[in-house]
Each structure stands twice: as structure tokens, then as C-alpha cells.
Design an enzyme around this catalytic site. Structure first.
Site, mmCIF file in Angstrom:
data_model
loop_
_atom_site.group_PDB
_atom_site.id
_atom_site.type_symbol
_atom_site.label_atom_id
_atom_site.label_comp_id
_atom_site.label_asym_id
_atom_site.label_seq_id
_atom_site.Cartn_x
_atom_site.Cartn_y
_atom_site.Cartn_z
ATOM 1 N N LYS A 166 53.491 -24.657 -88.125
ATOM 2 C CA LYS A 166 54.483 -23.822 -87.428
ATOM 3 C C LYS A 166 54.806 -22.560 -88.246
ATOM 4 C CE LYS A 166 57.863 -22.614 -84.655
ATOM 5 N NZ LYS A 166 57.582 -21.995 -83.354
ATOM 6 N N LYS B 250 64.294 -16.653 -90.821
ATOM 7 C CA LYS B 250 64.185 -17.946 -91.504
ATOM 8 C C LYS B 250 62.727 -18.365 -91.610
ATOM 9 C CE LYS B 250 64.315 -21.603 -89.033
ATOM 10 N NZ LYS B 250 64.542 -22.822 -88.240
HETATM 11 P P1 NAD Z 1 70.212 -22.318 -81.521
HETATM 12 O O1 NAD Z 1 70.927 -21.664 -82.646
HETATM 13 O O2 NAD Z 1 70.251 -21.700 -80.169
HETATM 14 O O3 NAD Z 1 70.743 -23.832 -81.366
HETATM 15 C C1 NAD Z 1 70.962 -24.699 -82.441
HETATM 16 C C2 NAD Z 1 72.054 -25.684 -82.013
HETATM 17 O O4 NAD Z 1 72.228 -26.660 -83.051
HETATM 18 C C3 NAD Z 1 73.420 -24.998 -81.821
HETATM 19 O O5 NAD Z 1 73.921 -25.303 -80.519
HETATM 20 C C4 NAD Z 1 74.280 -25.608 -82.927
HETATM 21 O O6 NAD Z 1 75.647 -25.760 -82.558
HETATM 22 C C5 NAD Z 1 73.613 -26.957 -83.132
HETATM 23 N N1 NAD Z 1 73.882 -27.576 -84.439
HETATM 24 C C6 NAD Z 1 73.825 -27.016 -85.663
HETATM 25 N N2 NAD Z 1 74.086 -27.945 -86.614
HETATM 26 C C7 NAD Z 1 74.294 -29.107 -85.954
HETATM 27 C C8 NAD Z 1 74.602 -30.443 -86.380
HETATM 28 N N3 NAD Z 1 74.739 -30.755 -87.684
HETATM 29 N N4 NAD Z 1 74.753 -31.389 -85.436
HETATM 30 C C9 NAD Z 1 74.620 -31.098 -84.108
HETATM 31 N N5 NAD Z 1 74.334 -29.854 -83.651
HETATM 32 C C10 NAD Z 1 74.170 -28.882 -84.571
HETATM 33 O O7 NAD Z 1 68.713 -22.508 -82.007
HETATM 34 P P2 NAD Z 1 67.417 -22.646 -81.099
HETATM 35 O O8 NAD Z 1 66.899 -21.292 -80.771
HETATM 36 O O9 NAD Z 1 67.670 -23.640 -80.018
HETATM 37 O O10 NAD Z 1 66.395 -23.257 -82.169
HETATM 38 C C11 NAD Z 1 66.477 -24.605 -82.603
HETATM 39 C C12 NAD Z 1 65.319 -24.858 -83.553
HETATM 40 O O11 NAD Z 1 64.078 -24.648 -82.870
HETATM 41 C C13 NAD Z 1 65.295 -23.913 -84.763
HETATM 42 O O12 NAD Z 1 64.836 -24.622 -85.887
HETATM 43 C C14 NAD Z 1 64.326 -22.830 -84.340
HETATM 44 O O13 NAD Z 1 63.737 -22.186 -85.461
HETATM 45 C C15 NAD Z 1 63.331 -23.625 -83.522
HETATM 46 N N6 NAD Z 1 62.621 -22.880 -82.462
HETATM 47 C C16 NAD Z 1 63.283 -22.007 -81.649
HETATM 48 C C17 NAD Z 1 62.583 -21.352 -80.638
HETATM 49 C C18 NAD Z 1 63.263 -20.376 -79.687
HETATM 50 O O14 NAD Z 1 62.538 -19.650 -78.966
HETATM 51 N N7 NAD Z 1 64.581 -20.300 -79.632
HETATM 52 C C19 NAD Z 1 61.209 -21.590 -80.458
HETATM 53 C C20 NAD Z 1 60.575 -22.508 -81.291
HETATM 54 C C21 NAD Z 1 61.294 -23.148 -82.295
#
Ligand code: NAD
Length: 298
Positions: free
Chosen positions: A171, A240
């Protein structure tokens, strides 16, 4: 359907995953630190857990979608600390995390009879909601097999690349390229415009020729040329990924001079983008950050 599924982290990705799994017949229990996110899930008929530990206790397969590796560690430490479950749990960690943390957690959980699979994803919020993600996985085949029905519901492509941590490595390599493609594509479009060819025409050609990428084929047409800049992936998460890829390069002694420059260009002072801005602002051929500031601050 049989398996109960927990989803911890209901952000741009986790919410779509939870809704998709629920729509496909899984009994989903979800949790997020944000009460708004939990309310949106319960409004859609998804059961909410009291906390992460409660979700883990109630589920066979637990999908994590959390911002950082340390959030993953915290959730596992609090949720599986007792280890007193009568059936094995499989953690499917779809967060973009580190190979080191995934290996550590897989070893820790194996001692307690549970499985941890690093399963980061590609395909964005649209792919999460539609169940068409690409999943790249590291972990033991036994645990991957147990999570297979959930993986099949979430993904169009599932690639088991090796032992624990291998999914995270894949990734980070992928997203380092995404960060680079964004910059090289926008530079190309700027060159086209400066030379009298519209960005739109240049993009049509690139996407029929060898300069294309997922960025030029999907992201630019959908979120830059339309000027919506709302792909659902934040500049903070992109930074990140770049940081983690460069840390991996340092750990392994791999030289990456181009990626180091890419990291500098993505940094906040250079790009002008805040962590909360959508990463697509970086692709604006007309000048990116100042324009993003002007438009989003209104
Ligand atoms: P985001 O910031 O939209 O959502 C993360 C969620 O996690 C938030 O709602 C937050 O409140 C919650 N959270 C944080 N700490 C927590 C805890 N201890 N317990 C419960 N909930 C908690 O992020 P995202 O865009 O949904 O991305 C999530 C993951 O997926 C990341 O690692 C990101 O790098 C990866 N990712 C994102 C995308 C994208 O297009 N957004 C694509 C591939 C991978």
C-alpha cells in the site's frame, strides 16, 4: 449469512464499508469516537457498540478503518486485552498502517488464538460503498480464509501478497506513486496550458496514451476538471502515506530521491494545503493551493 462483522472507524472509508456489508446481509456492529458518525450509522440501521471492545466482543470478523497505526494499536490493546473470548477473532485492518505495527499485532494476537491481517485498500469512498475495493493483504492464510466472505463482499480484487506487514508495504509503495502521479500529471497539464493546449485536451490524449495513470483516468476527470475537489481522501492522509513510505525507505536503506522531493512538495508550507483539505486540490492546473484557500475559506 453466519458471520457477524464489526466495523471500527466510520470515516470516509469505514462508513461505506459498514453500509455495504450491512446491505449484503452481514450483521454489522460499528463504533467510532465521533458521535455524529455513530448517529449516521444507526440512522442507516447499523447496530452501534458501546466502544471498540464491545464491537470486538460481538463480532467474528472486525474491520478497522482508522487514521493511523497508533489508533490501531490502541483499539487492539483495549479491545482484546482480556483475550477471554471463547471463539477466535479475525481483525481485518484496512487502515494504511505500518508493516512493523502489523507484524507486532499479528504476533501478539496469535498468542491469544486470534488473527490479525493487514488489509489496506485502494478505491476510495466510492469503492468502499460499492464493495469494489482492491485489498492488498499480509498475514496467515488461515485467517485470510476465515475473513474471505467479508473480503468478497468488500472487494473487486483481493491480493494476498505475503506474510504480516506485506499488505502495508504494498500500500505504501502504491500511494507513494499516487502522490507522485498527482504532481507529475498536474505539471504536464500546466505545461500544456502554458503552451496553448487546453488541460482538457491534454488529458484526453494522456488517457489514450502512455502517460496515463489512475490519477489521470479517474481522479482528474472526476474531481479536478469538474472543480469539485471532493474525492474523500484528505491531504493529511496523503502526507501520512508519503511519510510512512519514506520511513520504510530509511529503514531498508533504499534511496528515493524523487520521492523525497515529492514529500517536500506535499508538505503544508510548500503546498499550502491543510491536513483537512481534499488531496485533489493539489491537482488544480490553475495554481492549486492559493485557489483552494480562497475557495474553501469562503
Ligand atoms: P477519516 O479520517 O475519514 O475517518 C477515520 C475515522 O476513524 C474517523 O471517523 C475517526 O473519528 C475514527 N477514529 C479515530 N480514532 C478512533 C478510535 N480510536 N476508535 C474509533 N474510531 C476512531 O479517514 P478515512 O479517509 O476513512 O481513512 C481511513 C483509513 O483508510 C486511513 O488509514 C486512510 O489512510 C485509509 N484509506 C483512505 C482512503 C480514502 O480515499 N479516504 C483510501 C484508502 C485508504
Amino acid at each position: 449469512m453466519g458471520q457477524s462483522v464489526g466495523v471500527i472507524g466510520l470515516g470516509a472509508m469505514g462508513m461505506g464499508m459498514a453500509l455495504n456489508l450491512q446491505a449484503k446481509g452481514f450483521a454489522v456492529t460499528a463504533f467510532d469516537l465521533s458521535q455524529d458518525a455513530v448517529a449516521r450509522a444507526t440512522d442507516a440501521g447499523i447496530a452501534s457498540g458501546e466502544d471498540a471492545a464491545d464491537v470486538i466482543a460481538r463480532s467474528d470478523v472486525i474491520v478497522l478503518s482508522l487514521p493511523l497505526a497508533q489508533h490501531v494499536e490502541t483499539v487492539i490493546a483495549t479491545g482484546l486485552a482480556s483475550g477471554a473470548f471463547s471463539t477466535p477473532k479475525v481483525i481485518l485492518d484496512t487502515s494504511t498502517s505500518t508493516a512493523a505495527v502489523s507484524r507486532k499485532l499479528a504476533e501478539l494476537l496469535a498468542v491469544q488464538g486470534h488473527g490479525f491481517v493487514d488489509a489496506p485498500v485502494s478505491g476510495g469512498p466510492l469503492g468502499a460503498g460499492a464493495g469494489t475495493l482492491s485489498v492488498m493483504m499480509g498475514g496467515e492464510a488461515e485467517w485470510v480464509a476465515r475473513a474471505q466472505p467479508v473480503l468478497d463482499a468488500m472487494a473487486a480484487k483481493v491480493i494476498h501478497v505475503g506474510a504480516s506487514g506485506a499488505g502495508n508495504i504494498a500500500k505504501l509503495v502504491n500511494n507513494m506513486l499516487v502522490a507522485s502521479h498527482m504532481l507529475t500529471t498536474v505539471e504536464g497539464l500546466r505545461l500544456a496550458e502554458a503552451s496553448g493546449l487546453s488541460a482538457q485536451d491534454a488529458l484526453r490524449v494522456i488517457n489514450s496514451a502512455t502517460g496515463r495513470s489512475a490519477l489521470s483516468e479517474i481522479h482528474f476527470p472526476n474531481w479536478v476538471m469538474t472543480r469539485s475537489f471532493d474525492s474523500g481522501f484528505s491531504a493529511g492522509l496523503m502526507r501520512k502515506d508519503v511519510r510512512l513510505a519514506l520511513e520504510l525507505a530509511q529503514e531498508t536503506g533504499c534511496e528515493m530521491p524523487v520521492s523525497e522531493l515529492v514529500a517536500q512538495l506535499w508538505a503544508e508550507p510548500q503546498s499550502g494545503l491543510r491536513d483537512s483539505d481534499d488531496f485533489m486540490w493539489m491537482g488544480d492546473p490553475q495554481g492549486a493551493a492559493e485557489l483552494a484557500r480562497g475557495e474553501t475559506d469562503q
